[in-house]
Write a protein that holds these residues in place. Structure first.
Motif, short mmCIF file in Angstrom:
data_model
loop_
_atom_site.label_atom_id
_atom_site.label_comp_id
_atom_site.label_asym_id
_atom_site.label_seq_id
_atom_site.Cartn_x
_atom_site.Cartn_y
_atom_site.Cartn_z
N GLU A 121 0.91 -1.38 -0.11
CA GLU A 121 0.14 0.21 0.05
C GLU A 121 1.17 1.14 0.17
O GLU A 121 0.29 2.08 -0.33
N ASP A 122 1.97 1.11 0.59
CA ASP A 122 3.07 2.89 0.52
C ASP A 122 3.77 2.62 -0.43
O ASP A 122 3.39 3.84 -0.63
N ALA A 123 3.68 1.57 -1.48
CA ALA A 123 4.40 1.69 -2.49
C ALA A 123 3.66 2.10 -3.25
O ALA A 123 3.77 3.16 -4.22
N HIS A 124 2.41 2.07 -3.38
CA HIS A 124 0.70 2.29 -3.99
C HIS A 124 0.96 3.90 -4.09
O HIS A 124 0.49 4.37 -5.51
N ARG A 125 0.52 4.41 -3.08
CA ARG A 125 0.61 5.67 -2.60
C ARG A 125 2.02 6.35 -3.34
O ARG A 125 1.57 7.28 -3.68
N ALA A 126 2.56 6.07 -3.34
CA ALA A 126 4.16 7.27 -3.56
C ALA A 126 4.42 6.57 -5.66
O ALA A 126 4.94 6.77 -6.34
N GLY A 127 2.71 5.58 -6.00
CA GLY A 127 3.23 5.29 -7.13
C GLY A 127 4.57 4.46 -7.59
O GLY A 127 4.76 4.83 -8.70
N GLN A 128 5.30 3.73 -6.92
CA GLN A 128 5.79 3.44 -7.24
C GLN A 128 6.22 1.73 -7.14
O GLN A 128 5.58 1.26 -6.70
N ALA A 129 7.34 0.54 -7.55
CA ALA A 129 6.71 -0.40 -7.36
C ALA A 129 7.71 -0.73 -6.23
O ALA A 129 8.35 -0.10 -5.69
N LEU A 130 7.39 -2.14 -5.49
CA LEU A 130 7.67 -2.87 -4.60
C LEU A 130 9.46 -3.48 -4.33
O LEU A 130 9.11 -3.69 -5.39
N VAL A 131 10.13 -2.81 -4.47
CA VAL A 131 11.32 -3.58 -4.32
C VAL A 131 11.61 -4.55 -3.17
O VAL A 131 12.03 -3.70 -2.52
N ILE A 132 12.38 -5.93 -3.72
CA ILE A 132 12.77 -6.34 -2.83
C ILE A 132 14.05 -7.09 -2.69
O ILE A 132 13.74 -7.37 -4.07
N ALA A 133 14.32 -7.62 -1.72
CA ALA A 133 15.84 -8.34 -1.62
C ALA A 133 15.18 -10.38 -2.36
O ALA A 133 14.58 -10.62 -2.03
N ALA A 134 16.04 -10.78 -3.23
CA ALA A 134 15.85 -12.10 -3.95
C ALA A 134 15.55 -13.30 -2.66
O ALA A 134 14.77 -14.11 -3.02
N ARG A 135 15.54 -12.86 -1.26
CA ARG A 135 15.65 -13.84 -0.43
C ARG A 135 14.44 -13.38 0.48
O ARG A 135 14.16 -14.10 1.46
N ASP A 136 13.85 -12.18 -0.01
CA ASP A 136 13.04 -12.06 1.50
C ASP A 136 11.61 -13.09 0.94
O ASP A 136 11.53 -13.13 -0.11
N ILE A 137 10.63 -12.97 1.80
CA ILE A 137 9.01 -13.03 1.47
C ILE A 137 8.14 -12.51 1.88
O ILE A 137 8.38 -11.64 2.09
N LEU A 138 7.01 -12.61 0.52
CA LEU A 138 5.62 -11.40 0.44
C LEU A 138 4.69 -12.41 1.02
O LEU A 138 4.46 -12.96 0.08
N THR A 139 3.97 -11.70 2.23
CA THR A 139 3.15 -12.31 2.64
C THR A 139 2.03 -13.45 1.64
O THR A 139 1.92 -12.07 0.53
N PRO A 140 1.21 -14.22 1.03
CA PRO A 140 -0.47 -14.30 0.93
C PRO A 140 -0.83 -12.95 0.50
O PRO A 140 -1.23 -12.35 -0.52
N LEU A 141 -1.99 -12.42 1.84
CA LEU A 141 -2.00 -10.59 1.95
C LEU A 141 -1.25 -9.69 1.40
O LEU A 141 -1.73 -9.00 0.53
N ALA A 142 -0.12 -9.75 1.05
CA ALA A 142 0.79 -8.52 -0.27
C ALA A 142 0.79 -9.13 -0.66
O ALA A 142 -0.17 -8.30 -2.16
N GLN A 143 0.41 -10.12 -1.80
CA GLN A 143 0.10 -10.77 -2.78
C GLN A 143 -0.85 -10.38 -3.39
O GLN A 143 -1.31 -9.63 -4.26
#
Length: 448
Positions: free
Chosen positions: A10-32
């Protein structure tokens, strides 16, 4: 390693940007899920891998694809980035393709109650992950409105079929819907399905659907007829039909709420949908009851009986015995005529019989499975003919009223009403049932 939740999306959406994460990070199902809803792209930051000595030899072509190994920083390709891809087959549909670091289901602690589970690719050994498609194509999303017993059984059957990407339970008691969804999710390994299951409090939160099953309404109590529920349930069904039409303008509505025939017509009028996309469930249920009861006293199985339950879901139910068969032979060749008519009478009153035995609530096993049966027939686009409450088009001399008739079902609802040769008395009974439904609809219009 960082765990990214919906707030980061949601923060990335408000900023109009893509969300950048590291290769080993985990994205929760709710975030997806929020990324799909907000159309936020998710990219993986490129970090230099550790240099190691490459393998000395490559496997032969017969051995399959080469294993993944680390290479030097100068030659290693960047990790693949997850992408939100616009699906061409249907509008409003998004496909989320997770990158290799996300293969394997994350910890169960990362799921909110009733959240979608990981797709089949997350638990299947070998091969790249398959994208999970929600709301697109013939295996998209089914919404079941009403998390009571009927809705629960319908959802169970739909999930077990492993036909859809997602099944969503909707109930005014959101906790009940979420709890049943989570309970169903826990059966995934037991039943062998990958369908995601959610439970929410509104049809708006459920999202656009291909099929909507409306089970919500007041159930019958002992001593009540289906018609006693007409005014109360009309208000519930009308409101739901309008809201479902706004959220899912291309959906097919399957109505289960009693009184079935009148509520199906009311849903059609309230939704503004073409009649082909509003259908009532009762014929499948009443036919199944007749088949089961006929088999109780014979040396044959219920699924060997073929018959049609037409007309009204209630006292005006019409079961044309001229069409009833056991393995292609007339039913009366195996069962005395008097016994067959007793079975017809019991089938007409089966709902009340179950209500009386339960003492509280009404039948739910067979009704829930019957609703799911209709949805699956449509989703598979098999052209199957099932008895259903449909808007009569002049076939059988009946027009402009919802009544139980043999209907051919396709992916987008009813494709046609199928004529069956009926005896004069059977045809007269069918027309009388349609007239009685008209009278009750007139009473509903007056009460409104």
């Amino acid at each position: 390693m960082t765990v990214w939740g919906a707030d980061a999306v949601e923060d990335a959406h408000r900023a109009g940007q893509a969300l950048v994460i590291a290769a080993r990070d985990i994205l929760t199902p709710l975030a997806q899920e929020r990324a799909r809803e907000l159309q936020v792209a998710i990219t993986t930051a490129v970090t230099p891998p550790t240099a190691v000595t490459p393998r000395a030899s490559a496997p032969s072509p017969a051995a399959g694809p080469a294993p993944v190994t680390r290479a030097s920083a100068s030659t290693a390709p960047a990790p693949p980035a997850p992408v939100l891809v616009r699906a061409r087959a249907a509008p409003r549909a998004w496909v989320y393709s997770p990158p290799a670091p996300f293969v394997g289901a994350p910890s169960g602690a990362l799921y909110r109650r009733g959240a979608p589970v990981a797709g089949r690719s997350a638990v299947r050994a070998g091969g790249p992950p398959r994208p999970v498609v929600v709301g697109a194509g013939r295996t998209g999303r089914v919404v079941v409105v009403g998390a009571g017993h009927v809705g629960m059984i319908a959802a169970l059957r739909l999930v077990d079929a492993d036909q859809f990407a997602e099944v969503v339970l909707v109930d005014i008691d959101e906790g009940r819907a979420a709890g049943i969804a989570l309970d169903l999710t826990h059966t995934a390994a037991l039943s062998g399905f990958a369908t995601a299951v959610r439970g929410v409090g509104t049809v708006e939160a459920a999202g656009p659907a291909d099929y909507v099953v409306i089970t919500a309404g007041k159930p019958r109590q002992p001593g009540m007829s289906r018609s006693d529920l007409i005014s109360t349930n009309a208000a519930i069904v009308g409101d739901l039909a309008r809201r479902c039409a706004a959220v899912s303008p291309d959906a097919v509505l399957v109505v289960v709420t009693n009184p079935l025939d009148e509520m199906t017509q009311h849903a059609w009028q309230a939704s503004g949908f073409p009649s082909s996309r509003v259908v009532g469930m009762a014929g499948v249920l009443d036919t199944a009851r007749f088949q089961a009861l006929a088999a109780l006293g014979g040396s044959f199985r219920a699924d060997q009986v073929s018959a049609w339950a037409l007309g009204s879901h209630g006292e005006e139910m019409v079961i044309p015995l001229s069409q009833a068969r056991i393995d292609g032979r007339p039913l009366t060749d195996r069962i005395p005529s008097a016994d067959v008519r007793a079975v017809v009478d019991r089938a007409r009153g089966s709902g009340a019989e179950v209500v009386g035995l339960l003492r509280s609530g009404s039948a739910f096993m067979a009704p829930g499975m019957s609703a799911a049966r209709m949805v699956l027939a449509m989703a598979r686009d098999s052209g199957e003919v099932l008895p259903a409450a449909v808007l009569a088009d002049g076939t059988y001399g009946i027009r402009d009223v919802y009544v139980g008739l043999p209907a051919r079902l396709g992916r987008h609802g009813v494709t046609g009403i199928v004529p069956v040769d009926l005896q004069p008395d059977e045809l007269a009974a069918l027309r009388a049932a349609a007239d009685r439904i008209r009278e009750r609809l007139a009473d509903l219009a007056t009460a409104s």
